[in-house]
Motif scaffolding. Structure first.
Motif, PDB file in Angstrom:
ATOM      1  N   ALA A 158      77.637 -34.651  30.569  1.00  0.00           N
ATOM      2  CA  ALA A 158      77.263 -35.157  30.407  1.00  0.00           C
ATOM      3  C   ALA A 158      75.354 -35.773  30.275  1.00  0.00           C
ATOM      4  N   LEU A 159      75.123 -34.414  31.107  1.00  0.00           N
ATOM      5  CA  LEU A 159      73.353 -34.535  30.866  1.00  0.00           C
ATOM      6  C   LEU A 159      73.144 -34.114  29.842  1.00  0.00           C
ATOM      7  N   ARG A 160      74.017 -32.740  29.239  1.00  0.00           N
ATOM      8  CA  ARG A 160      72.969 -32.300  28.170  1.00  0.00           C
ATOM      9  C   ARG A 160      73.953 -32.728  26.840  1.00  0.00           C
ATOM     10  N   LYS A 161      74.763 -33.653  26.737  1.00  0.00           N
ATOM     11  CA  LYS A 161      74.990 -34.986  25.617  1.00  0.00           C
ATOM     12  C   LYS A 161      76.413 -34.319  25.297  1.00  0.00           C
ATOM     13  N   GLU A 162      76.752 -33.822  26.094  1.00  0.00           N
ATOM     14  CA  GLU A 162      77.915 -32.534  25.601  1.00  0.00           C
ATOM     15  C   GLU A 162      79.303 -33.400  25.316  1.00  0.00           C
ATOM     16  N   PRO A 163      80.249 -32.947  25.478  1.00  0.00           N
ATOM     17  CA  PRO A 163      81.241 -33.883  24.581  1.00  0.00           C
ATOM     18  C   PRO A 163      82.050 -33.665  26.721  1.00  0.00           C
ATOM     19  N   LEU A 164      82.586 -34.587  27.170  1.00  0.00           N
ATOM     20  CA  LEU A 164      83.001 -34.315  28.365  1.00  0.00           C
ATOM     21  C   LEU A 164      84.675 -33.580  28.253  1.00  0.00           C
ATOM     22  N   THR A 165      85.279 -32.118  28.357  1.00  0.00           N
ATOM     23  CA  THR A 165      86.272 -31.484  28.460  1.00  0.00           C
ATOM     24  C   THR A 165      87.133 -31.966  29.418  1.00  0.00           C
ATOM     25  N   VAL A 166      88.153 -32.238  29.015  1.00  0.00           N
ATOM     26  CA  VAL A 166      89.723 -33.040  29.302  1.00  0.00           C
ATOM     27  C   VAL A 166      90.778 -32.051  28.966  1.00  0.00           C
ATOM     28  N   TYR A 167      91.410 -30.904  29.540  1.00  0.00           N
ATOM     29  CA  TYR A 167      92.343 -30.602  29.614  1.00  0.00           C
ATOM     30  C   TYR A 167      93.550 -31.147  29.843  1.00  0.00           C
ATOM     31  N   GLY A 168      94.725 -30.997  28.523  1.00  0.00           N
ATOM     32  CA  GLY A 168      96.318 -31.612  29.205  1.00  0.00           C
ATOM     33  C   GLY A 168      95.799 -33.011  28.801  1.00  0.00           C
ATOM     34  N   ASP A 169      96.785 -34.028  28.607  1.00  0.00           N
ATOM     35  CA  ASP A 169      96.459 -35.158  28.588  1.00  0.00           C
ATOM     36  C   ASP A 169      95.799 -36.324  29.968  1.00  0.00           C
ATOM     37  N   GLY A 170      95.052 -35.675  30.409  1.00  0.00           N
ATOM     38  CA  GLY A 170      94.790 -35.857  31.466  1.00  0.00           C
ATOM     39  C   GLY A 170      94.667 -36.209  33.028  1.00  0.00           C
ATOM     40  N   LYS A 171      96.053 -36.824  32.313  1.00  0.00           N
ATOM     41  CA  LYS A 171      97.096 -37.211  33.668  1.00  0.00           C
ATOM     42  C   LYS A 171      96.876 -36.994  34.739  1.00  0.00           C
ATOM     43  N   GLN A 172      96.483 -35.275  35.179  1.00  0.00           N
ATOM     44  CA  GLN A 172      96.601 -35.038  36.513  1.00  0.00           C
ATOM     45  C   GLN A 172      95.520 -35.238  37.152  1.00  0.00           C
ATOM     46  N   THR A 173      96.276 -35.546  38.477  1.00  0.00           N
ATOM     47  CA  THR A 173      95.252 -36.104  39.901  1.00  0.00           C
ATOM     48  C   THR A 173      94.440 -34.881  40.309  1.00  0.00           C
ATOM     49  N   ARG A 174      93.204 -35.243  40.803  1.00  0.00           N
ATOM     50  CA  ARG A 174      93.115 -35.172  42.326  1.00  0.00           C
ATOM     51  C   ARG A 174      92.113 -35.653  43.470  1.00  0.00           C
ATOM     52  N   SER A 175      91.613 -35.511  44.330  1.00  0.00           N
ATOM     53  CA  SER A 175      91.008 -36.343  44.877  1.00  0.00           C
ATOM     54  C   SER A 175      89.240 -35.271  45.443  1.00  0.00           C
ATOM     55  N   PHE A 176      88.245 -35.988  45.252  1.00  0.00           N
ATOM     56  CA  PHE A 176      87.227 -35.793  46.085  1.00  0.00           C
ATOM     57  C   PHE A 176      86.598 -36.115  46.378  1.00  0.00           C
ATOM     58  N   GLN A 177      85.972 -34.965  48.190  1.00  0.00           N
ATOM     59  CA  GLN A 177      85.444 -35.255  48.810  1.00  0.00           C
ATOM     60  C   GLN A 177      83.920 -35.070  49.214  1.00  0.00           C
ATOM     61  N   PHE A 178      82.535 -36.108  49.315  1.00  0.00           N
ATOM     62  CA  PHE A 178      81.256 -34.984  49.370  1.00  0.00           C
ATOM     63  C   PHE A 178      81.266 -34.556  50.517  1.00  0.00           C
ATOM     64  N   VAL A 179      80.081 -33.746  49.841  1.00  0.00           N
ATOM     65  CA  VAL A 179      80.006 -32.452  50.871  1.00  0.00           C
ATOM     66  C   VAL A 179      79.944 -32.624  52.487  1.00  0.00           C
ATOM     67  N   SER A 180      78.822 -33.843  52.114  1.00  0.00           N
ATOM     68  CA  SER A 180      78.611 -33.739  53.725  1.00  0.00           C
ATOM     69  C   SER A 180      80.150 -34.945  54.743  1.00  0.00           C
ATOM     70  N   ASP A 181      80.698 -35.005  54.409  1.00  0.00           N
ATOM     71  CA  ASP A 181      81.955 -35.481  55.358  1.00  0.00           C
ATOM     72  C   ASP A 181      82.920 -34.536  55.216  1.00  0.00           C
ATOM     73  N   LEU A 182      82.788 -33.337  53.828  1.00  0.00           N
ATOM     74  CA  LEU A 182      83.447 -32.525  54.360  1.00  0.00           C
ATOM     75  C   LEU A 182      82.905 -31.366  55.656  1.00  0.00           C
ATOM     76  N   VAL A 183      81.687 -31.597  55.854  1.00  0.00           N
ATOM     77  CA  VAL A 183      80.599 -30.603  56.622  1.00  0.00           C
ATOM     78  C   VAL A 183      80.676 -31.351  58.212  1.00  0.00           C
ATOM     79  N   GLU A 184      81.165 -32.810  57.850  1.00  0.00           N
ATOM     80  CA  GLU A 184      81.647 -33.385  59.332  1.00  0.00           C
ATOM     81  C   GLU A 184      83.187 -33.207  60.259  1.00  0.00           C
ATOM     82  N   GLY A 185      83.986 -32.838  58.964  1.00  0.00           N
ATOM     83  CA  GLY A 185      85.588 -32.551  59.329  1.00  0.00           C
ATOM     84  C   GLY A 185      84.960 -31.151  59.926  1.00  0.00           C
TER      85      GLY A 185
END
Length: 230
Positions: A96-123
């Motif tokens: 997005a910063l480089r003005k390039e297309p965002l590449t989505v693999y497959g249909d884009g319906k696969q899910t993930r869960s994203f945690q911020f690094v400071s939360d991980l460090v605390e854990g």
């Protein structure tokens, strides 16, 4: 490393991964779930490598009384990630910063869960300072499809960014979401930072490095470390 921990009496931390669950048939994933892994698939060197590492860690714990801790880390993002490390959040942000297309693999319906690094460090700190071996899921239960993630990146960086679909990779897990009940109860831990709160902090760091702005982030520009995640 386990042999060294045995010799010097150190507490050993294994940073394992949500990939031990493979393409899970149970959702969300709890630590007692054994997973659904293709042992000869294109991703298996990582999946099975971490599963073997957990086995060795527990064998040293049971057989040699090595004090161990096991964390199963889910997707993690934040400042100082390698810009071109191939992980989906850093891919989308850099594109997005480089003005390039965002590449989505497959249909884009696969899910993930994203945690911020400071939360991980605390854990990880609470795990190492506590008395419980684990394994513990360390991740943010907030679940996003790849298309939803792409839209959050668009909202944060460039609403006009294009999305480009490409063929999916083999054995790509369809769903990924941690059950963190165990970490809440035994470690007193849960993530605090949502994706929409954490992503702008990562974008600021990436923007400085992509465009060579050294004023605020010179140390970040000279040292890039890959954030551990699955």
């Amino acid at each position: 490393m386990l042999g060294l921990a045995k010799r010097v009496g150190a507490r050993f931390l294994l940073t394992s991964t949500s990939e031990v669950y493979g393409d899970p048939l149970q959702h969300p994933q709890v630590e007692t779930y054994w997973g659904n892994v293709n042992p000869i698939g294109v991703r298996s060197c990582y999946d099975e490598g971490k599963r073997t590492a957990e086995t060795l860690t527990m064998d040293y714990h049971r057989g040699a009384n090595v004090e161990v801790r096991i964390a199963r880390i889910f997707n993690t993002y934040g400042p100082r990630m390698c810009i071109d490390d191939g992980r989906v959040v850093s891919n989308f942000v850099a594109q997005a910063l480089r003005k390039e297309p965002l590449t989505v693999y497959g249909d884009g319906k696969q899910t993930r869960s994203f945690q911020f690094v400071s939360d991980l460090v605390e854990g990880l700190m609470r795990l190492m300072e506590g008395e419980h071996v684990g394994p513990f899921n360390l991740g943010n239960p907030g679940e996003f499809t790849m298309l939803e993630l792409a839209k959050v990146v668009q909202e944060t960086i460039d609403p006009n960014a294009n999305i480009e679909f490409r063929p999916n990779t083999e054995d790509d897990p369809h769903k990924r979401k941690p059950d963190i009940t165990k970490a809440k109860e035994l470690l007193g831990w849960e993530p605090k930072i949502s994706l929409r709160q954490g992503l702008p902090l990562m974008v600021k760091d990436f923007r400085q490095r992509v465009f060579g702005d050294q004023k605020e982030g010179s140390s970040m520009a000279t040292t890039t470390t890959k954030t551990t995640s699955a």
